[in-house]
Design an enzyme around this catalytic site. Structure first.
Site, PDB file in Angstrom:
ATOM      1  N   SER A 296       0.803  -1.213   0.000  1.00 30.95           N
ATOM      2  CA  SER A 296       0.000   0.000   0.000  1.00 30.95           C
ATOM      3  C   SER A 296       0.840   1.269   0.000  1.00 30.95           C
ATOM      4  CB  SER A 296      -0.927   0.025   1.221  1.00 30.95           C
ATOM      5  OG  SER A 296      -1.643   1.237   1.299  1.00 30.95           O
ATOM      6  N   LEU A 488       2.387  -4.056  23.106  1.00 27.09           N
ATOM      7  CA  LEU A 488       1.312  -3.191  23.597  1.00 27.09           C
ATOM      8  C   LEU A 488       1.524  -1.751  23.167  1.00 27.09           C
ATOM      9  CD1 LEU A 488       0.832  -4.580  27.209  1.00 27.09           C
ATOM     10  CD2 LEU A 488      -0.595  -5.007  25.220  1.00 27.09           C
ATOM     11  N   GLY A 489       2.752  -1.304  23.118  1.00 29.12           N
ATOM     12  CA  GLY A 489       3.005   0.083  22.743  1.00 29.12           C
ATOM     13  C   GLY A 489       4.464   0.421  22.918  1.00 29.12           C
ATOM     14  N   GLU A 490       4.772   1.713  22.688  1.00 25.92           N
ATOM     15  CA  GLU A 490       6.140   2.169  22.825  1.00 25.92           C
ATOM     16  C   GLU A 490       6.139   3.587  23.336  1.00 25.92           C
ATOM     17  OE1 GLU A 490       7.860   1.790  19.003  1.00 25.92           O
ATOM     18  OE2 GLU A 490       6.315   2.953  17.985  1.00 25.92           O
ATOM     19  N   GLY A 491       7.194   3.936  24.045  1.00 28.11           N
ATOM     20  CA  GLY A 491       7.315   5.259  24.622  1.00 28.11           C
ATOM     21  C   GLY A 491       8.642   5.880  24.267  1.00 28.11           C
ATOM     22  N   VAL A 496       6.700  -1.665  25.477  1.00 27.13           N
ATOM     23  CA  VAL A 496       5.938  -2.481  26.417  1.00 27.13           C
ATOM     24  C   VAL A 496       5.394  -3.672  25.633  1.00 27.13           C
ATOM     25  CG1 VAL A 496       4.063  -2.565  28.082  1.00 27.13           C
ATOM     26  CG2 VAL A 496       5.321  -0.444  27.744  1.00 27.13           C
ATOM     27  N   ASP A 631      -1.798  10.513  35.817  1.00 24.74           N
ATOM     28  CA  ASP A 631      -2.422  10.114  34.547  1.00 24.74           C
ATOM     29  C   ASP A 631      -3.510   9.085  34.810  1.00 24.74           C
ATOM     30  OD1 ASP A 631      -2.979   9.990  31.890  1.00 24.74           O
ATOM     31  OD2 ASP A 631      -1.213   8.835  31.317  1.00 24.74           O
TER      32      ASP A 631
END
Length: 789
Positions: A296, A488-491, A496, A631
């Protein structure tokens, strides 16, 4: 606006439209919108163009007629002389020159004003060459996987000399038969090739750039629907040509696609490191892994690379560095360095004299107190930063046991995976969100965690700091026991991952009173510090582990162990099987097709109150230790499995635990407001004093709890203050500060009793001293709220 204020062709416009207005943008631009207007001339002008054509060029020699996605060339223009008409360019244009050809259905006079909207085309790509896409037949229906917006030529099954859908910025979804554009055919978002139709084992794509660049990473967004015989490419071989007159570099760079990218059936970008090689032309061969390959979008992370060409006596070109401006550049850098050194010297000199004057004042005040027996205090005219009061003293955290926080762990030469089968770190990571800054408050100890958020801040500990007797070593877990499930994610400083521990009972160091049946795995979240993180980030990571190890409460995510014997550093915390509370509640709504007002939640009021009571209990524990979360939101609360056998969500059957993963997940990027160059803040959950003064306390956590409770009673169907922009939310914080009665509160949810809404309003009291404590909130939710059904 002066004079006639428009361009008019020299003669009347015929339907053939031979006259044009040309705009030279001086460099390549990405153009997405065009505006036109007629000649008004204070009511005296009556000329306007009802339609027009666009032609554009990237080099001034080859001109291309713009067409929309359905092949139409004519753009509808103005109906009068004064209204501005804006038209989206779909597909967008990459060009330096743009020509406007006004059209008319009869001979008439026209005038035109034009505006172009876009940005610099920093990618520098001029053209790419690729095979023509093929047609896939699914259940008798054709799926057209051609490059329909390509603006070059097509000969012998190869398209060349143009740009198209591989660089239009639109990413295709998991189902390639569905498109993000309206009224287009299935497969529009992808360019696809069949191995059988192509009759070769790879797809060759060549990229020509405006100038020589240093290429670090190539990112390819590809589809991987195994059921239709579609897989991402198995490997890529790339050749680099530094200049038009230079030979191809050898040997070619060969890159294998990671195994997890081949297994994952979702569409996603695949990052391939290119090692910073210089090139003006790239030729890449993408090897088939199955019958079909669908791409794509392709993008490059690159930087400018300047070379000059000189010729040897034999006439062969060689590359040499452009050092003509080296002396000027060095001189500028030396001047800047000298200026900075001067500024630093002045600052240090002022601080030195300020310390001396401070000591003199202290000696004089001490002498006066000894003679007059008057208690020593700071004079009211002096700054509180020079004379901090006792409640602003910062507690010192003990170093992690058995670790030298000053030295940290020795850096490694390579970036090893954090544990077996873990996904590798990309060679060039995209920019991560900035962490929440240390605001003006002196009583906050903030940690820059992996998730990019200073989760637990420690304000004004009245109890003594932990001593060496309290310092127990963090449990070390073996890396091989962690089985990767998903990211799960990144910072800012790491990632994580969701993992499993297959036999948790066999690990004696696992300090966690979990209730897992023998033979069943335990879900855990693994925070991983990037191996190239700074020394301060490593120290903060270890300090965060020590702080989390002190948090032992049924409603707080527990630290199960660490992996710090080698790089990369890891923290292992428990993870709840039902995910975060925001996603859990948002899927507990039964959508009624008769209208949005008929949507009904499938979770009971007692269950919501029981969950809120658990969150209040966890926050009561944090507040007892003088910890500030900063938070608190449903995205940062995790949901466990049902405790009962009968199913359903009766109150208390699902355990809730407070965590800190929300900011690291792209899913919740819209919940955070970016301050340019400084921070990312959850302003819709923050108290007014946090937004305006950077003052974070337990009372500001109470404010965030009120917003979290509102989310839960709204079943997470909308964002707080969804009718306000981020700037209007900040303005509303100013109204709370001014207290003129114009501040806006969140409205009462439909299923929320008035008594519970009054509790929310008390959490949002302007005076932080009048907000309820978490002990009072927990007592209310466990005793009174259940009787308000």
């Amino acid at each position: 606006g002066e004079g006639d204020g428009a361009w008019c062709p020299a003669a009347a416009v015929f339907p053939s439209a031979s006259e044009y207005l040309q705009v030279d943008l001086r460099s390549l631009h990405f153009l997405a919108l065009v505006g036109t207007q007629g000649r008004h001339a204070d009511g005296h002008g009556r000329e306007f163009a009802r339609s027009y054509r666009l032609r554009y060029s990237r080099d001034g020699r080859t001109w291309i007629t713009w067409k929309d996605r359905w092949g139409q060339e004519v753009v509808s223009g103005n109906e009068n002389t004064y209204d501005l008409v804006l038209k989206d360019l779909g597909p967008p244009i990459v060009a330096r020159y743009v020509r406007f050809y006004p059209l008319a259905d009869r001979v008439m006079s026209v005038c035109l004003r034009v505006e172009l909207y876009g940005c610099l085309w920093n990618d520098g790509l001029l053209v790419y060459t690729a095979p023509v896409g093929h047609v896939m037949h699914l259940s008798g229906s054709p799926v057209y996987l051609n490059d329909s917006t390509y603006d070059g030529s097509i000969e012998a099954g190869v398209q060349f000399g143009g740009l198209g859908q591989l660089f239009d910025g639109v990413l295709g979804g998991d189902d390639f038969t569905e498109t993000k554009e309206l009224r287009v055919w299935p497969g529009y978002d992808y360019l696809g090739w069949s191995r059988e139709a192509l009759r070769q084992g790879s797809v060759d794509i060549e990229f020509h750039f405006e100038k020589t660049r240093s290429f670090h990473t190539m990112q390819v967004h590809s589809n991987n629907r195994h059921t239709q015989g579609v897989r991402v490419f198995s490997k890529v071989e790339c050749q680099f040509k530094p200049g038009l007159l230079l030979p191809w570099s050898s040997p070619p760079l060969s890159l294998a696609v990671p195994l997890e990218d081949l297994k994952d059936p979702s569409s996603r970008p695949i990052s391939l490191p290119l090692g910073g090689r210089p090139a003006q032309i790239l030729r890449c061969q993408f090897a088939f892994a199955d019958r079909w390959m669908l791409i794509s979008e392709i993008s490059f992370y690159s930087g400018t690379f300047r070379i000059l060409l000189s010729f040897t006596r034999a006439g062969l070109p060689v590359a040499k560095d452009d050092r003509s401006n080296t002396a000027i550049l060095i001189g500028c850098l030396v001047g800047i360095i000298l200026l900075l050194l001067t500024v630093i010297a002045v600052i240090l000199w002022r601080q030195y004299w300020k310390k001396i004057l401070g000591k003199v004042k202290e000696e004089r005040l001490s002498h006066a107190s000894l003679n007059s027996s008057i208690p020593l205090s700071a004079p009211p005219s002096l700054s509180p930063l020079l004379y901090p009061s006792f409640h602003n003293l910062i507690p010192t955290l003990p170093p992690a046991c058995g670790m030298d926080l000053e030295k940290g762990l020795p850096p490694t030469q390579e970036d090893p995976p954090p544990y077996p089968d873990a996904p590798p770190y990309p060679a060039l990571s995209p920019p991560f969100p900035a962490s929440v800054p240390h605001y003006a408050e002196a009583d906050i100890v903030s940690l820059q965690g992996v998730s990019g958020n200073n989760t637990y801040a420690v304000p004004a500990l009245t109890s003594p700091s932990p001593t060496a007797a309290d310092c127990t070593p963090l449990p070390e877990l073996p890396r091989h026991c962690l089985v990767f499930k998903e990211k799960l994610g990144e910072g800012q400083f790491g990632e994580v991952h969701l993992c499993e521990i297959e036999s948790p009972q066999e690990l004696p160091n696992l300090e966690f009173p979990f209730n897992v049946r023998k033979g069943r795995p335990l879900l855990v979240a693994v925070k991983i510090l990037r191996p190239d993180a700074s020394k301060n980030a490593r120290n903060d990571f270890l300090k965060e582990g020590k702080i989390l190890s002190r948090l032992k409460d049924p409603n707080i995510i527990s630290l199960l162990g660490v992996c710090v014997s080698s790089d990369p550093l890891c923290m292992v915390t428990e993870y709840m099987e039902s995910g975060d509370l925001n996603q859990y509640l948002s899927h507990r709504v039964l959508l009624d097709k008769t209208g949005p007002t008929h949507n009904t939640p499938t979770i009971s009021y007692p269950a919501l109150i029981a969950m809120a009571s658990q969150i209040a209990s966890g926050m009561k524990f944090l507040s007892s230790l003088n910890f500030v979360h900063r938070d608190l939101a449903t995205r940062n609360c995790l949901v466990g499995g049902e405790k009962g056998e009968s199913g359903g969500d009766r109150g208390g059957e699902r355990p809730i635990k407070i965590a800190d993963f929300g900011m690291s997940r792209n899913l919740y990027a819209g919940d955070y407001y970016r301050i340019q160059g400084r921070a990312v803040l959850p302003i819709r959950w923050m108290a007014w004093e946090c937004i305006l003064m950077g003052k974070f306390t337990t009372a500001s956590d109470v404010w965030a709890f009120g917003v979290t409770l509102w989310e839960m009673l709204s079943v997470c169907q909308e964002q707080p203050y969804s009718n306000l922009t981020d700037e209007q939310v900040i303005d509303n914080a100013g109204e709370f500060f001014r207290d003129h009665g114009r501040q806006v509160y969140l409205s009462r949810p439909d299923v929320c009793p008035q008594g519970l809404y009054d509790l929310m309003l008390s959490c949002w009291n302007r005076d932080c001293k009048l907000r309820p404590s978490f002990a009072r909130i927990h007592s209310f939710l466990t005793e009174d709220a259940m009787n308000m059904v």
